[in-house]
Structures are given as structure tokens and as C-alpha cells.
Design a protein around this motif. Structure first.
Motif, PDB file in Angstrom:
ATOM      1  N   ARG A  65       3.850  -4.106  -3.481  1.00 17.20           N
ATOM      2  CA  ARG A  65       3.627  -5.604  -3.954  1.00 17.20           C
ATOM      3  C   ARG A  65       4.967  -6.374  -3.101  1.00 17.20           C
ATOM      4  O   ARG A  65       4.289  -7.301  -2.299  1.00 17.20           O
ATOM      5  N   ARG A  66       6.464  -5.566  -2.517  1.00 20.11           N
ATOM      6  CA  ARG A  66       7.025  -6.570  -1.413  1.00 20.11           C
ATOM      7  C   ARG A  66       7.276  -5.370  -0.769  1.00 20.11           C
ATOM      8  O   ARG A  66       7.365  -4.123  -1.059  1.00 20.11           O
ATOM      9  N   PHE A  67       8.091  -5.228   0.792  1.00 16.84           N
ATOM     10  CA  PHE A  67       8.377  -4.357   1.327  1.00 16.84           C
ATOM     11  C   PHE A  67       9.723  -4.260   1.164  1.00 16.84           C
ATOM     12  O   PHE A  67      10.577  -5.160   1.025  1.00 16.84           O
ATOM     13  N   GLY A  68      10.144  -3.145   0.627  1.00 13.24           N
ATOM     14  CA  GLY A  68      11.681  -2.356   1.004  1.00 13.24           C
ATOM     15  C   GLY A  68      11.889  -1.299   0.892  1.00 13.24           C
ATOM     16  O   GLY A  68      10.776  -0.878   1.138  1.00 13.24           O
ATOM     17  N   GLY A 114       0.852  -1.388   0.118  1.00 13.13           N
ATOM     18  CA  GLY A 114       0.185   0.300   0.109  1.00 13.13           C
ATOM     19  C   GLY A 114       0.691   1.114  -0.076  1.00 13.13           C
ATOM     20  O   GLY A 114       0.548   2.194  -0.362  1.00 13.13           O
ATOM     21  N   LEU A 115       1.635   1.092   0.086  1.00 12.12           N
ATOM     22  CA  LEU A 115       2.666   2.414   0.139  1.00 12.12           C
ATOM     23  C   LEU A 115       2.652   3.769   0.941  1.00 12.12           C
ATOM     24  O   LEU A 115       2.618   4.581   0.484  1.00 12.12           O
ATOM     25  N   PRO A 133       6.095   2.001   8.977  1.00  8.56           N
ATOM     26  CA  PRO A 133       6.546   0.342   8.627  1.00  8.56           C
ATOM     27  C   PRO A 133       7.042  -0.403   9.315  1.00  8.56           C
ATOM     28  O   PRO A 133       8.104   0.176   8.969  1.00  8.56           O
ATOM     29  N   VAL A 134       7.279  -1.413   9.095  1.00 14.89           N
ATOM     30  CA  VAL A 134       7.861  -2.597   9.825  1.00 14.89           C
ATOM     31  C   VAL A 134       7.930  -3.313   9.488  1.00 14.89           C
ATOM     32  O   VAL A 134       7.000  -4.011   7.937  1.00 14.89           O
ATOM     33  N   PRO A 135       9.024  -4.759   8.042  1.00  9.16           N
ATOM     34  CA  PRO A 135       9.523  -5.598   7.933  1.00  9.16           C
ATOM     35  C   PRO A 135       8.356  -6.623   7.766  1.00  9.16           C
ATOM     36  O   PRO A 135       8.644  -6.996   9.773  1.00  9.16           O
ATOM     37  N   PRO A 136       7.859  -7.159   6.877  1.00 12.85           N
ATOM     38  CA  PRO A 136       7.401  -8.904   7.902  1.00 12.85           C
ATOM     39  C   PRO A 136       8.183  -9.628   8.174  1.00 12.85           C
ATOM     40  O   PRO A 136       9.361  -9.624   7.958  1.00 12.85           O
ATOM     41  N   PRO A 137       7.901 -10.623   8.371  1.00 13.70           N
ATOM     42  CA  PRO A 137       8.948 -12.036   9.092  1.00 13.70           C
ATOM     43  C   PRO A 137       9.936 -12.274   8.088  1.00 13.70           C
ATOM     44  O   PRO A 137       8.821 -12.714   6.606  1.00 13.70           O
ATOM     45  N   GLY A 138      10.653 -12.643   7.758  1.00 18.13           N
ATOM     46  CA  GLY A 138      11.329 -13.107   7.085  1.00 18.13           C
ATOM     47  C   GLY A 138      12.152 -12.476   5.815  1.00 18.13           C
ATOM     48  O   GLY A 138      12.674 -13.286   5.470  1.00 18.13           O
ATOM     49  N   VAL A 139      11.141 -11.173   5.838  1.00 15.75           N
ATOM     50  CA  VAL A 139      12.307 -10.143   4.851  1.00 15.75           C
ATOM     51  C   VAL A 139      13.967 -10.039   4.545  1.00 15.75           C
ATOM     52  O   VAL A 139      14.149 -10.184   3.542  1.00 15.75           O
ATOM     53  N   PHE A 140      14.199  -9.858   5.758  1.00 14.99           N
ATOM     54  CA  PHE A 140      15.895 -10.427   5.642  1.00 14.99           C
ATOM     55  C   PHE A 140      16.514 -11.592   6.160  1.00 14.99           C
ATOM     56  O   PHE A 140      18.109 -12.270   6.654  1.00 14.99           O
ATOM     57  N   GLY A 141      16.467 -12.945   5.839  1.00 14.99           N
ATOM     58  CA  GLY A 141      16.205 -13.894   6.051  1.00 14.99           C
ATOM     59  C   GLY A 141      17.314 -14.783   5.875  1.00 14.99           C
ATOM     60  O   GLY A 141      17.189 -13.592   4.435  1.00 14.99           O
TER      61      GLY A 141
END
Length: 273
Positions: free
Chosen positions: A208-211, A178-179, A265-273
Motif C-alpha cells: 500500500r505504500r513505499f517502505g 505491487g512489491l 523501485p524508487v520512492p514516489p515524491p514526498g515519501v521522505f518529505g
């Protein structure tokens, strides 16, 4: 040298790059914060940092008076020092323990004409002289979130006070689906700086994705043609949005002001995994 180190605000991990013997990553709570190559400061590992560097490369030739709000390993200050000899730079980093770690382990003292102030961004900016900077880089995060007080109209007014009339502001934003936060930051910046461009990976740009998304802003214009070309020519072929397309992107979002209740906003789990 690799390992976990206590700093003023918690603990960070210093990791070596297996592919580049002189490359190092600082990570906090599993989130990569900064990458530096001690032998080649022009090597930029993070895509969003390369986008920021692309903007800097297109500024008028010669040394810069630059201010960096958010320091960590000082990746961009090292890049500016290497690509624009003679530049005078100030870094504001509130974590004094982190600053000392970077001095001790990552050769910070080797960067010429760099002054580090152990201050938060608002305090450091308030102490700078009027019309004293060609470039202000806002890349401050607490973990994976941007401090809200560095995204408000009041702070943008102080940034404008410090920048010279033709100066450039660069902001690193992190956002996802949503940005909504990015749109509000752009609305806020646009209230002070009439010329803006947004650069990001197409998937991030579409929500579409966190970044990371990079905002470039100025009161005197931006090198839009060059930015579009450089963004498209990068490893991830980022997009550069400006003008009417950027107005549509902001879509009437309200600016941010001091005291507003906003969920960063905070990144969803696993973004930096």
C-alpha cells in the motif's frame, strides 16, 4: 559539525537530532541514510533497523563475526559492538569520502574490532574467506535504490560461501506498490537459503505504500516464534511472514540473475518529505 559535506559520490547532509543531543542523521538527496546516537549505540531510530536488530538479538549468545555490506554511519556495527562485546566486524562501503566523514565527525574509530573496507559489496565479499561469518547484513543503497548486483543469484552464492552453516543473512529491501522487486529478491534468496522470513510494517507488506522490508535467511533455520513476537511488539507492530504464507507472497516470481534487465523501485515524491 552540522552541514553539507562533499563525499566521493556526491554530497551528504549531516543533521543533528533536536530531541537527542547525541543523535545524528546522514541524509543524501533528501533521503535519510543513517541515524546514530553517539552516546547510546543501542538507540535505533529507524524502524527497519530495529527489525534487523531484533533478528540479531535472537541469534545464539556471544560475540559474532559479522560482515556489513553498506556502511554509511555504521549504525548496526555500533549496535553489535555494544550488545555483543568481542564481536569482529567488517564493513564494506564504496564511498571513501563518506567513510572519512564518519570517522572525523561521528566517532567511528571508537567502535572496537571494526574494520572498514572502501570497496563495493561484490568485490568485498569476493575477498572474504570461506565459512568465516556468522552474520551478513546487506543494507546497501545508492540514494533510495538497492544496487541490483547485490540482489542476484550469483551474489547470493558468494554470500553463502562466506557464511558459516548456521549463519544468518539480513537484507534491507525498499519497494512499493505491487512489491514486484521484493518478490523477485525473495525468490532469489530462496534459491540458496531454504529458511526465510520477511518482516515489515503491515502497510508496506501489503504494497500500500513505499517502505522497507527485511529479509532474514539461513540454511539452518530461523527463530520464527521469537521473530513474530518481537515484530508484533515493536512501535509499528510489524508483521513476520514465513512458510506457506511467504511462498504465497512470492507467488512464483522469477529469481534475479546477473545481466537481467530489471527496474529497481524508487520512492514516489514526498515519501521522505
Amino acid at each position: 559539525m552540522p552541514g553539507r559535506y562533499p563525499v566521493t559520490f556526491g554530497e551528504v547532509e549531516l543533521l543533528g537530532d533536536l530531541d537527542r543531543p547525541s543523535g545524528w542523521v546522514i541524509s543524501k538527496d533528501g533521503v535519510p541514510q543513517s541515524y546514530v546516537d553517539l552516546e547510546d549505540p543501542t538507540y535505533l531510530d529507524f524502524e527497519y533497523v530495529r527489525l534487523m536488530a531484533a533478528v540479531i538479538d535472537l541469534l545464539d549468545e556471544g560475540p559474532l563475526d559479522a560482515v556489513h555490506v553498506g556502511g554509511c554511519a555504521c549504525t548496526l556495527p555500533r549496535y553489535v559492538a555494544a550488545t555483543r562485546p568481542g564481536s569482529r566486524q567488517i564493513v564494506a562501503e564504496p564511498d571513501g569520502g563518506l567513510v572519512q566523514l564518519v570517522r572525523d565527525q561521528l566517532s567511528l574509530k571508537s567502535v572496537p574490532r571494526l574494520k572498514v573496507k572502501v570497496l563495493d559489496g561484490r568485490t568485498a565479499t569476493a575477498g572474504l574467506q570461506d565459512v568465516s561469518a556468522d552474520l551478513i547484513v546487506l543494507d546497501a543503497f545508492s540514494g533510495a535504490t538497492m544496487p541490483l548486483d547485490l540482489a542476484t543469484s550469483e551474489y547470493m552464492g558468494d554470500v553463502a560461501r562466506v557464511l558459516r552453516p548456521a549463519g544468518t543473512l539480513l537484507i534491507n529491501i525498499a519497494d512499493g506498490k505491487g512489491l514486484a522487486f521484493a518478490r523477485r529478491v525473495l525468490a532469489t534468496v530462496g534459491g540458496t537459503f531454504p529458511h526465510m522470513a520477511l518482516l515489515a510494517d503491515p502497510g508496506v507488506m501489503r504494497g500500500r505504500r513505499f517502505g522497507n522490508l527485511i529479509v532474514a535467511a539461513s540454511r539452518a533455520g530461523l527463530p520464527l516464534t521469537g521473530l513474530t513476537r518481537r515484530a508484533a511488539g515493536g512501535i509499528t507492530q510489524a508483521r513476520c511472514v514465513y512458510g506457506e504464507d511467504l511462498t504465497k507472497f512470492v507467488a512464483g516470481a522469477p529469481p534475479l540473475n546477473d545481466g537481467d534487465a530489471v527496474v529497481v523501485p524508487v520512492p514516489p515524491p514526498g515519501v521522505f518529505g
